[in-house]
Design a protein around this motif. Sequence first.
Motif, PDB file in Angstrom:
ATOM      1  N   ARG A 139     -35.680 -52.178 -25.460  1.00 15.54           N
ATOM      2  CA  ARG A 139     -36.481 -52.767 -24.585  1.00 15.54           C
ATOM      3  C   ARG A 139     -36.019 -52.259 -23.128  1.00 15.54           C
ATOM      4  NH1 ARG A 139     -36.178 -59.139 -25.238  1.00 15.54           N
ATOM      5  NH2 ARG A 139     -37.698 -58.937 -23.931  1.00 15.54           N
ATOM      6  N   VAL A 140     -37.171 -52.037 -21.967  1.00 17.58           N
ATOM      7  CA  VAL A 140     -36.817 -51.564 -20.896  1.00 17.58           C
ATOM      8  C   VAL A 140     -35.917 -52.555 -20.298  1.00 17.58           C
ATOM      9  CG1 VAL A 140     -37.722 -50.667 -18.993  1.00 17.58           C
ATOM     10  CG2 VAL A 140     -38.795 -50.077 -21.023  1.00 17.58           C
ATOM     11  N   GLY A 141     -34.806 -52.326 -19.971  1.00 21.22           N
ATOM     12  CA  GLY A 141     -33.898 -53.037 -19.370  1.00 21.22           C
ATOM     13  C   GLY A 141     -33.223 -52.422 -17.960  1.00 21.22           C
ATOM     14  N   CYS A 142     -33.333 -53.325 -16.767  1.00 24.55           N
ATOM     15  CA  CYS A 142     -32.504 -52.862 -15.743  1.00 24.55           C
ATOM     16  C   CYS A 142     -31.568 -53.738 -15.226  1.00 24.55           C
ATOM     17  CB  CYS A 142     -33.554 -52.724 -14.428  1.00 24.55           C
ATOM     18  SG  CYS A 142     -33.051 -52.109 -13.129  1.00 24.55           S
ATOM     19  N   VAL A 143     -30.371 -53.390 -15.295  1.00 26.66           N
ATOM     20  CA  VAL A 143     -29.402 -54.253 -14.815  1.00 26.66           C
ATOM     21  C   VAL A 143     -28.907 -54.177 -13.274  1.00 26.66           C
ATOM     22  CG1 VAL A 143     -27.435 -52.825 -15.527  1.00 26.66           C
ATOM     23  CG2 VAL A 143     -26.943 -55.391 -15.034  1.00 26.66           C
ATOM     24  N   ILE A 144     -28.793 -55.127 -12.529  1.00 27.03           N
ATOM     25  CA  ILE A 144     -28.597 -54.866 -11.139  1.00 27.03           C
ATOM     26  C   ILE A 144     -27.108 -55.766 -10.959  1.00 27.03           C
ATOM     27  CG2 ILE A 144     -29.187 -55.207  -8.585  1.00 27.03           C
ATOM     28  CD1 ILE A 144     -32.059 -55.478 -10.077  1.00 27.03           C
ATOM     29  N   ILE A 145     -25.897 -55.005 -10.803  1.00 30.85           N
ATOM     30  CA  ILE A 145     -24.747 -55.596 -10.551  1.00 30.85           C
ATOM     31  C   ILE A 145     -24.724 -56.017  -9.022  1.00 30.85           C
ATOM     32  CG2 ILE A 145     -22.058 -55.390 -10.856  1.00 30.85           C
ATOM     33  CD1 ILE A 145     -22.569 -54.100 -13.623  1.00 30.85           C
ATOM     34  N   SER A 146     -24.261 -57.305  -8.907  1.00 27.67           N
ATOM     35  CA  SER A 146     -23.821 -57.759  -7.517  1.00 27.67           C
ATOM     36  C   SER A 146     -22.696 -58.543  -7.519  1.00 27.67           C
ATOM     37  CB  SER A 146     -24.940 -58.139  -6.745  1.00 27.67           C
ATOM     38  OG  SER A 146     -24.618 -58.607  -5.417  1.00 27.67           O
ATOM     39  N   SER A 176     -23.630 -55.940  -2.181  1.00 29.11           N
ATOM     40  CA  SER A 176     -22.323 -56.506  -3.013  1.00 29.11           C
ATOM     41  C   SER A 176     -21.665 -57.640  -2.135  1.00 29.11           C
ATOM     42  CB  SER A 176     -21.564 -55.294  -3.252  1.00 29.11           C
ATOM     43  OG  SER A 176     -21.002 -55.102  -1.842  1.00 29.11           O
ATOM     44  N   GLY A 177     -20.763 -58.105  -2.962  1.00 29.16           N
ATOM     45  CA  GLY A 177     -19.907 -59.170  -2.174  1.00 29.16           C
ATOM     46  C   GLY A 177     -19.112 -58.514  -0.896  1.00 29.16           C
ATOM     47  N   TYR A 178     -18.718 -57.536  -1.229  1.00 27.55           N
ATOM     48  CA  TYR A 178     -17.948 -56.677  -0.223  1.00 27.55           C
ATOM     49  C   TYR A 178     -18.846 -56.556   1.078  1.00 27.55           C
ATOM     50  CZ  TYR A 178     -15.164 -53.114   2.168  1.00 27.55           C
ATOM     51  OH  TYR A 178     -14.317 -52.412   3.005  1.00 27.55           O
ATOM     52  N   SER A 179     -19.999 -55.950   0.911  1.00 33.10           N
ATOM     53  CA  SER A 179     -20.837 -55.523   2.086  1.00 33.10           C
ATOM     54  C   SER A 179     -21.329 -56.683   2.777  1.00 33.10           C
ATOM     55  CB  SER A 179     -21.929 -54.612   1.443  1.00 33.10           C
ATOM     56  OG  SER A 179     -22.962 -55.354   0.756  1.00 33.10           O
ATOM     57  N   THR A 180     -21.375 -57.803   2.113  1.00 34.65           N
ATOM     58  CA  THR A 180     -21.820 -59.193   2.721  1.00 34.65           C
ATOM     59  C   THR A 180     -20.918 -59.386   3.551  1.00 34.65           C
ATOM     60  OG1 THR A 180     -23.160 -59.836   0.765  1.00 34.65           O
ATOM     61  CG2 THR A 180     -22.619 -61.473   2.273  1.00 34.65           C
ATOM     62  N   LEU A 268     -30.495 -55.565  -2.407  1.00 38.18           N
ATOM     63  CA  LEU A 268     -30.617 -55.586  -3.524  1.00 38.18           C
ATOM     64  C   LEU A 268     -31.920 -55.281  -4.205  1.00 38.18           C
ATOM     65  CD1 LEU A 268     -28.188 -58.559  -4.698  1.00 38.18           C
ATOM     66  CD2 LEU A 268     -27.740 -56.217  -4.962  1.00 38.18           C
ATOM     67  N   GLY A 269     -33.112 -55.899  -3.679  1.00 39.38           N
ATOM     68  CA  GLY A 269     -34.241 -55.547  -3.922  1.00 39.38           C
ATOM     69  C   GLY A 269     -34.533 -54.105  -3.732  1.00 39.38           C
ATOM     70  N   LYS A 270     -34.052 -53.603  -2.517  1.00 38.35           N
ATOM     71  CA  LYS A 270     -34.355 -51.991  -2.420  1.00 38.35           C
ATOM     72  C   LYS A 270     -33.737 -51.279  -3.385  1.00 38.35           C
ATOM     73  CE  LYS A 270     -34.876 -52.383   2.688  1.00 38.35           C
ATOM     74  NZ  LYS A 270     -34.210 -52.171   3.908  1.00 38.35           N
ATOM     75  N   LEU A 271     -32.504 -51.700  -3.916  1.00 36.99           N
ATOM     76  CA  LEU A 271     -31.725 -51.025  -4.857  1.00 36.99           C
ATOM     77  C   LEU A 271     -32.578 -51.060  -6.164  1.00 36.99           C
ATOM     78  CD1 LEU A 271     -28.965 -49.846  -5.734  1.00 36.99           C
ATOM     79  CD2 LEU A 271     -28.204 -51.961  -6.389  1.00 36.99           C
ATOM     80  N   ALA A 272     -33.075 -52.190  -6.362  1.00 34.97           N
ATOM     81  CA  ALA A 272     -34.130 -52.474  -7.520  1.00 34.97           C
ATOM     82  C   ALA A 272     -35.410 -51.426  -7.507  1.00 34.97           C
ATOM     83  CB  ALA A 272     -34.389 -53.923  -7.976  1.00 34.97           C
ATOM     84  N   GLY A 293     -29.913 -59.767 -13.412  1.00 34.93           N
ATOM     85  CA  GLY A 293     -28.914 -59.652 -12.446  1.00 34.93           C
ATOM     86  C   GLY A 293     -27.501 -60.483 -12.921  1.00 34.93           C
ATOM     87  N   VAL A 294     -26.568 -59.540 -12.449  1.00 35.64           N
ATOM     88  CA  VAL A 294     -25.152 -59.723 -13.122  1.00 35.64           C
ATOM     89  C   VAL A 294     -24.191 -59.873 -11.850  1.00 35.64           C
ATOM     90  CG1 VAL A 294     -23.103 -58.979 -14.593  1.00 35.64           C
ATOM     91  CG2 VAL A 294     -25.509 -58.924 -15.395  1.00 35.64           C
ATOM     92  N   GLY A 295     -23.339 -60.805 -11.719  1.00 35.67           N
ATOM     93  CA  GLY A 295     -22.580 -60.838 -10.725  1.00 35.67           C
ATOM     94  C   GLY A 295     -22.259 -62.136  -9.881  1.00 35.67           C
ATOM     95  N   SER A 296     -21.142 -62.159  -9.280  1.00 32.04           N
ATOM     96  CA  SER A 296     -21.368 -63.719  -8.472  1.00 32.04           C
ATOM     97  C   SER A 296     -22.297 -63.782  -7.297  1.00 32.04           C
ATOM     98  CB  SER A 296     -19.889 -63.719  -7.971  1.00 32.04           C
ATOM     99  OG  SER A 296     -19.453 -62.735  -7.139  1.00 32.04           O
ATOM    100  N   MET A 297     -22.710 -62.700  -6.890  1.00 35.16           N
ATOM    101  CA  MET A 297     -23.535 -62.888  -5.596  1.00 35.16           C
ATOM    102  C   MET A 297     -25.123 -63.438  -6.107  1.00 35.16           C
ATOM    103  SD  MET A 297     -22.204 -61.872  -3.271  1.00 35.16           S
ATOM    104  CE  MET A 297     -23.670 -62.180  -1.889  1.00 35.16           C
ATOM    105  N   TRP A 298     -25.317 -63.440  -7.474  1.00 34.17           N
ATOM    106  CA  TRP A 298     -26.833 -63.951  -7.899  1.00 34.17           C
ATOM    107  C   TRP A 298     -26.509 -65.526  -8.040  1.00 34.17           C
ATOM    108  CZ3 TRP A 298     -30.568 -61.054  -7.269  1.00 34.17           C
ATOM    109  CH2 TRP A 298     -30.328 -59.502  -7.765  1.00 34.17           C
ATOM    110  N   LYS A 299     -25.385 -66.034  -7.722  1.00 32.64           N
ATOM    111  CA  LYS A 299     -25.275 -67.565  -7.994  1.00 32.64           C
ATOM    112  C   LYS A 299     -26.024 -68.016  -6.702  1.00 32.64           C
ATOM    113  CE  LYS A 299     -20.967 -67.309 -10.564  1.00 32.64           C
ATOM    114  NZ  LYS A 299     -19.393 -67.820 -10.395  1.00 32.64           N
TER     115      LYS A 299
END
Length: 356
Positions: A139-146, A176-180, A268-272, A293-299
């Motif tokens: 399946r076509v899948g795109c993971v965005i880690i943040s 990312s969390g770091y950049s934020t 993140l939208g621009k990354l996607a 979406g994977v990672g704590s920023m997506w909370k």
Amino acid sequence: MNKYFVGIEGGSTSSKLVVLSGLTGNILFRKQAGPTNPWLSFDESVSTVRSLVRSAEKHLQDQKAKPRYEDEFFTSEPEKGNGSKFGGIGLTLSGLGDKNLQKKFLKRLIHKSGGELANEYFFGSDLIGPLETAFGPGRVGCVIISGTGSSSRLVAEDGRVYRSGGLGHLLGDEGSGYSTSVNAIKLILQRVESSFLEYEETRRFDISVLYRKMLNYFEITQGSELLTIFYRDFRKHKIAGFTRHIAEAAYNGDPLSIYLLQQTGKQLGKLACSITNKYIKNNPKHPKINFLGVGSMWKSWDFIGDCFLGQLPKVPFRFASLKETSAIGAASFVARKTGLEIPINRENLIEVKYEN
């Protein structure tokens, strides 16, 4: 034990292990440990993986010694062939995408363990484990880690991988969390120092809430003390951890914190969008795209979500987050490598946030 499959997901902050039954897909054991990013500490990462696997091995051996068994593979009959070896061990770790590094990691793991731990092994980066966990093969899948950092990978039907981001905090990590955290800190310092570098757009915000939180979180009394944290005692995950307090302030209504998270959503939208456009260019008749979406920023989806979605191409897609650890995908990968497809109800492992 050769019908059990170990999966480990790991990053710069923590790692998680699961053991799956090859027959039912049930999770038989879980454990969490420290970081396993080999670029941070190769030897420590190997030791942590070894310790996690040994803990799982001991737990399952203890369970087999009990008079009643809950899983199909817990039997009193002696196992044939490979003693206590697992059927497979799958590792999807941050920084473990390089083939040469994978070979080195496996060699050291076997050496430190005094021999083989499993009949088969699978190694990959932390970007592919979530896709396997959520969507499975084909399946076509795109993971965005943040999380602490940021990165994105899209896997097409034919297995081709498209990449965007993942350049680290010096060259990238937007969204990312770091950049934020760094964006918040820079804005505060520019205001405190009466710097003309501050953007006109942000001068309308009151910094007092985040300023207090910054001083408390980093245990400092003035902004200049951050120089030691950034230039002498630098710890990326510590700096990224300040985003928890930004999110807390946003949920309490602080306009500056809300603004910062919205900017993260746009990044993140621009990354996607970047990675999706690469895929669409080569696949104009593509199926619906599954974003994960994977990672704590997506909370902080309440603040990130609309800005993220507003950047995406006008194509059919679904966006979801994981409700379970991507270590499940690592175990699934290695089981498939042995010729076994573990039955996993993937719809139970995700939460769909948006679908068009």
